[in-house]
Scaffold this motif. Sequence first.
Motif, PDB file in Angstrom:
ATOM      1  N   GLY A 181       0.790  -1.223   0.000  1.00 58.01           N
ATOM      2  CA  GLY A 181       0.000   0.000   0.000  1.00 58.01           C
ATOM      3  C   GLY A 181       0.818   1.266   0.000  1.00 58.01           C
ATOM      4  O   GLY A 181       0.257   2.369  -0.041  1.00 58.01           O
ATOM      5  N   HIS A 182       2.159   1.109   0.024  1.00 57.21           N
ATOM      6  CA  HIS A 182       3.018   2.299   0.053  1.00 57.21           C
ATOM      7  C   HIS A 182       4.094   2.235  -1.034  1.00 57.21           C
ATOM      8  O   HIS A 182       5.171   2.810  -0.884  1.00 57.21           O
ATOM      9  CB  HIS A 182       3.656   2.456   1.430  1.00 57.21           C
ATOM     10  CG  HIS A 182       2.659   2.549   2.535  1.00 57.21           C
ATOM     11  ND1 HIS A 182       1.821   3.639   2.689  1.00 57.21           N
ATOM     12  CD2 HIS A 182       2.312   1.676   3.510  1.00 57.21           C
ATOM     13  CE1 HIS A 182       1.028   3.437   3.721  1.00 57.21           C
ATOM     14  NE2 HIS A 182       1.301   2.251   4.236  1.00 57.21           N
ATOM     15  N   CYS A 183       3.787   1.511  -2.120  1.00 60.82           N
ATOM     16  CA  CYS A 183       4.694   1.405  -3.261  1.00 60.82           C
ATOM     17  C   CYS A 183       4.060   2.118  -4.448  1.00 60.82           C
ATOM     18  O   CYS A 183       2.850   2.006  -4.679  1.00 60.82           O
ATOM     19  CB  CYS A 183       4.967  -0.055  -3.620  1.00 60.82           C
ATOM     20  SG  CYS A 183       5.661  -1.019  -2.253  1.00 60.82           S
ATOM     21  N   TYR A 184       4.871   2.820  -5.222  1.00 62.52           N
ATOM     22  CA  TYR A 184       4.356   3.652  -6.302  1.00 62.52           C
ATOM     23  C   TYR A 184       5.232   3.478  -7.545  1.00 62.52           C
ATOM     24  O   TYR A 184       6.455   3.352  -7.426  1.00 62.52           O
ATOM     25  CB  TYR A 184       4.350   5.132  -5.900  1.00 62.52           C
ATOM     26  CG  TYR A 184       3.665   5.391  -4.581  1.00 62.52           C
ATOM     27  CD1 TYR A 184       2.359   5.849  -4.534  1.00 62.52           C
ATOM     28  CD2 TYR A 184       4.325   5.162  -3.363  1.00 62.52           C
ATOM     29  CE1 TYR A 184       1.721   6.090  -3.321  1.00 62.52           C
ATOM     30  CE2 TYR A 184       3.699   5.376  -2.153  1.00 62.52           C
ATOM     31  CZ  TYR A 184       2.393   5.845  -2.138  1.00 62.52           C
ATOM     32  OH  TYR A 184       1.766   6.074  -0.940  1.00 62.52           O
ATOM     33  N   ARG A 185       4.598   3.482  -8.686  1.00 63.93           N
ATOM     34  CA  ARG A 185       5.355   3.527  -9.940  1.00 63.93           C
ATOM     35  C   ARG A 185       5.295   4.955 -10.457  1.00 63.93           C
ATOM     36  O   ARG A 185       4.231   5.488 -10.780  1.00 63.93           O
ATOM     37  CB  ARG A 185       4.767   2.580 -10.988  1.00 63.93           C
ATOM     38  CG  ARG A 185       5.616   2.535 -12.267  1.00 63.93           C
ATOM     39  CD  ARG A 185       4.948   1.729 -13.356  1.00 63.93           C
ATOM     40  NE  ARG A 185       5.744   1.751 -14.580  1.00 63.93           N
ATOM     41  CZ  ARG A 185       5.256   1.514 -15.792  1.00 63.93           C
ATOM     42  NH1 ARG A 185       3.961   1.228 -15.940  1.00 63.93           N
ATOM     43  NH2 ARG A 185       6.023   1.548 -16.845  1.00 63.93           N
ATOM     44  N   MET A 186       6.462   5.576 -10.549  1.00 68.00           N
ATOM     45  CA  MET A 186       6.523   6.984 -10.933  1.00 68.00           C
ATOM     46  C   MET A 186       6.495   7.152 -12.447  1.00 68.00           C
ATOM     47  O   MET A 186       6.315   8.247 -12.958  1.00 68.00           O
ATOM     48  CB  MET A 186       7.782   7.626 -10.349  1.00 68.00           C
ATOM     49  CG  MET A 186       7.898   7.488  -8.851  1.00 68.00           C
ATOM     50  SD  MET A 186       6.549   8.313  -7.962  1.00 68.00           S
ATOM     51  CE  MET A 186       7.195   9.988  -7.917  1.00 68.00           C
ATOM     52  N   GLY A 187       6.689   6.052 -13.174  1.00 69.76           N
ATOM     53  CA  GLY A 187       6.738   6.115 -14.627  1.00 69.76           C
ATOM     54  C   GLY A 187       7.952   5.362 -15.139  1.00 69.76           C
ATOM     55  O   GLY A 187       8.994   5.309 -14.471  1.00 69.76           O
ATOM     56  N   GLY A 188       7.822   4.752 -16.332  1.00 64.83           N
ATOM     57  CA  GLY A 188       8.947   4.023 -16.902  1.00 64.83           C
ATOM     58  C   GLY A 188       9.402   2.912 -15.978  1.00 64.83           C
ATOM     59  O   GLY A 188       8.623   2.046 -15.580  1.00 64.83           O
ATOM     60  N   ASP A 189      10.696   2.928 -15.620  1.00 61.88           N
ATOM     61  CA  ASP A 189      11.253   1.903 -14.725  1.00 61.88           C
ATOM     62  C   ASP A 189      11.623   2.504 -13.373  1.00 61.88           C
ATOM     63  O   ASP A 189      12.549   2.054 -12.712  1.00 61.88           O
ATOM     64  CB  ASP A 189      12.467   1.238 -15.365  1.00 61.88           C
ATOM     65  CG  ASP A 189      13.582   2.234 -15.666  1.00 61.88           C
ATOM     66  OD1 ASP A 189      13.307   3.451 -15.695  1.00 61.88           O
ATOM     67  OD2 ASP A 189      14.724   1.811 -15.892  1.00 61.88           O
ATOM     68  N   GLU A 190      10.881   3.528 -12.951  1.00 66.83           N
ATOM     69  CA  GLU A 190      11.142   4.194 -11.675  1.00 66.83           C
ATOM     70  C   GLU A 190      10.035   3.859 -10.667  1.00 66.83           C
ATOM     71  O   GLU A 190       8.850   3.944 -10.981  1.00 66.83           O
ATOM     72  CB  GLU A 190      11.222   5.706 -11.857  1.00 66.83           C
ATOM     73  CG  GLU A 190      12.390   6.159 -12.712  1.00 66.83           C
ATOM     74  CD  GLU A 190      12.408   7.651 -12.920  1.00 66.83           C
ATOM     75  OE1 GLU A 190      13.479   8.200 -13.249  1.00 66.83           O
ATOM     76  OE2 GLU A 190      11.334   8.290 -12.780  1.00 66.83           O
ATOM     77  N   PHE A 191      10.466   3.497  -9.468  1.00 69.00           N
ATOM     78  CA  PHE A 191       9.532   3.169  -8.390  1.00 69.00           C
ATOM     79  C   PHE A 191       9.892   3.988  -7.153  1.00 69.00           C
ATOM     80  O   PHE A 191      11.059   4.344  -6.945  1.00 69.00           O
ATOM     81  CB  PHE A 191       9.595   1.678  -8.039  1.00 69.00           C
ATOM     82  CG  PHE A 191       9.159   0.764  -9.148  1.00 69.00           C
ATOM     83  CD1 PHE A 191       7.857   0.296  -9.195  1.00 69.00           C
ATOM     84  CD2 PHE A 191      10.054   0.375 -10.137  1.00 69.00           C
ATOM     85  CE1 PHE A 191       7.453  -0.554 -10.214  1.00 69.00           C
ATOM     86  CE2 PHE A 191       9.659  -0.477 -11.161  1.00 69.00           C
ATOM     87  CZ  PHE A 191       8.350  -0.940 -11.199  1.00 69.00           C
ATOM     88  N   VAL A 192       8.881   4.264  -6.347  1.00 69.07           N
ATOM     89  CA  VAL A 192       9.088   4.948  -5.077  1.00 69.07           C
ATOM     90  C   VAL A 192       8.423   4.133  -3.976  1.00 69.07           C
ATOM     91  O   VAL A 192       7.329   3.593  -4.164  1.00 69.07           O
ATOM     92  CB  VAL A 192       8.519   6.381  -5.109  1.00 69.07           C
ATOM     93  CG1 VAL A 192       8.207   6.888  -3.702  1.00 69.07           C
ATOM     94  CG2 VAL A 192       9.507   7.331  -5.770  1.00 69.07           C
TER      95      VAL A 192
END
Length: 714
Positions: free
Chosen positions: A355-366
Amino acid sequence: MKDEVMTNIVSLLESDETFAEIVEKILREAERYLCTSHAAVLQVSTDGKLINTVISYAGEGELPLKINNIPKSKFLIGSDELKCCATGRCSEEEKYALEAFGVRSSVVVPIFINDSCAMYFAVFDVRNELCFDKVRMQFIRDVSRIIQSIAQKKVTNNSLLSSYEVLRDILSSIGSGIMVFDKHGDEIYFENDVARKTDEVRRTIQKCVKERVIRQDNAKKPENDEETETERPIEHYDPESGLWFEIKFSDLTWIDGSAVIVCTAVDITQKKKNQQKIEYQANNDFLTGLYNRMKCELDLRNIIRDAVCSNQKGALMFIDLDDFKHINDGLGHQYGDLLLQQIAAGLQGIPGLRGHCYRMGGDEFVVIVKPEQFIGISKIIKNVVALFNRPWYLRGTEYFCTMSMGVATFPDNSDDVHEIVKMADMAMYDAKRSGKNRYNFYDGSKNHNTVQRLDIENNMRQAVASQIHEFVVFYQPVVDTVTKKCMSCEALVRWDSKALGFMGPGDFIPLAEYLGLITDIGDYVLEEACRQCKIWNDKGYKDFHINVNLSVVQLLQQNVVENVGRILSRTGVNPRNIVLEITESFAINDMERVLKIISGLKALGPRIALDDFGTGYSSLNYIKQLPLNIIKVDKTFIDDIVEDEYAQAFVKLIVDLSKTIGTQIVVEGIEDIEQYNLLKKIGVNYIQGYYFGKPVPANQFEFEYLGKVLNDNK
């Protein structure tokens, strides 16, 4: 005349007459202004399939039109807008319908009651083809709205229930449920067909009315002791049916003068589903199902605010995949998408991160580490690193894809959302520039300079676009361990930027890979090395060869074999004197594809070297399958080889293996005589490192090293 007619029609809004009486007067006034032959209000049947005349008006000398039990699908109506038809300006189907009613033109407007189309206001002409201007069309729309207002008022006012019998049918034809209760919610005075025949509607209305009565009984009365007649609609979920309803209440006076509660229930399930779908699409990444950048910033803002208020700490981890472009370009986007989905699932599976993982776009994750998980951030980081240190299985085949990660803490580093993301991003880039497959914490003392990074990026793009002349090729000697003769060299790129000065590969190669510019630079280095090799071969050093590293991006190009062949042909070099180095990370992914590429390159004439051996996950089985000529052992095994028995055993194993499979061994990173003597004793063929010479320009290399026996003090 229009103003006079409209004034007369508007005045009927306050009439106490029955709905039929009011509408008949409206139709008469409308026909007087429009000069048509007929006007009518039409009703939709309870089952929604038929159209019938409710109230009609015929001009002087005209007979009433017979529009009864006409299929709705064949009637001249639109979905939610005015529909205008004339025999000379319509489709064949519409023309046929007009002729069936005995008219030459029609204008029909839907009338909505409680958001459901219950009736239509229509004007017809049996003599002429109507061709109304915008003013008359607007008049027709205004009249329909007035009829709609009167009908709606009658629906929510119990006077409608004692009026014209057909209006009872109108209530039952409405798609929402309507029930009338006494003021205590105990006795039911009226319920329409929808409420009477639909259990979930009836159950919902009764439950909501009871709750409202209890709520009002417990509420404190206003000082003026006056209750509000209407109130805001509420949304109610019925768990038994899984449906959502919008509930509206009105306090009215019933026919006998008693106070009643009118409750209307409208099914808004599809509306809720649409809202949820829109919300999901707005906040989630369609490919991985993770939250997206917008949701990340929203959540991070709230988490930072709570952390500041409670005097706690949290962290943001910015993850960028290493060489993800290789998989996308080499294997296809379907493999890349599959890998991103597996990574998303892997991150979500780490304790404390769901619940606290994000895909910022492309191959980038936060990943956001909330304050309650911050005490275990070391374990979280360890789990993330472990996740990327194992192979990913893409359709039955193992692939390795590592990551570079930057970590910034809040509110220590900053309490601003955008600043925290930027700091973690900069820490990630430092990790990537330091060799990838690692993580860094943001350190403000290092004076990160984003502007400088942008300068490097802009200047690199310009340098590549302008024929890559700013990039220069240096050469480092490779020495025979027995004779100490310089038998070959490795071509290494440097950037002599006019704007930024001279830079080594560590300062720009990671960024070139990140920006996708490494292919152009790599092709340039290969061609320059081939030209230089031919020059030295022509000077009499016929067996001298040059090693050139091919980046993974180059190797994954669809036309890599043809491209290398063109460069060899264009420069005229003897292909046998070129050694193409491929990295171990490339060699272990998709063995079938790798073998095809390497075999194609080898067929052109160059020899093949496996570079950086020992840094990845190769097994002896991989080495056995690849058609290699040379194995280059990475310098990480050499740094402590004099004291490290494991490193000695590893190199000895590779030497023995090379004799079995017929390859030569080159060891990189030799810096002192102890290392040289030990490797010579083990049986290494060739060494490369600062002990014999650093990379230098071609003219200096020719003068100091070309074909020469080197001294130990080199």
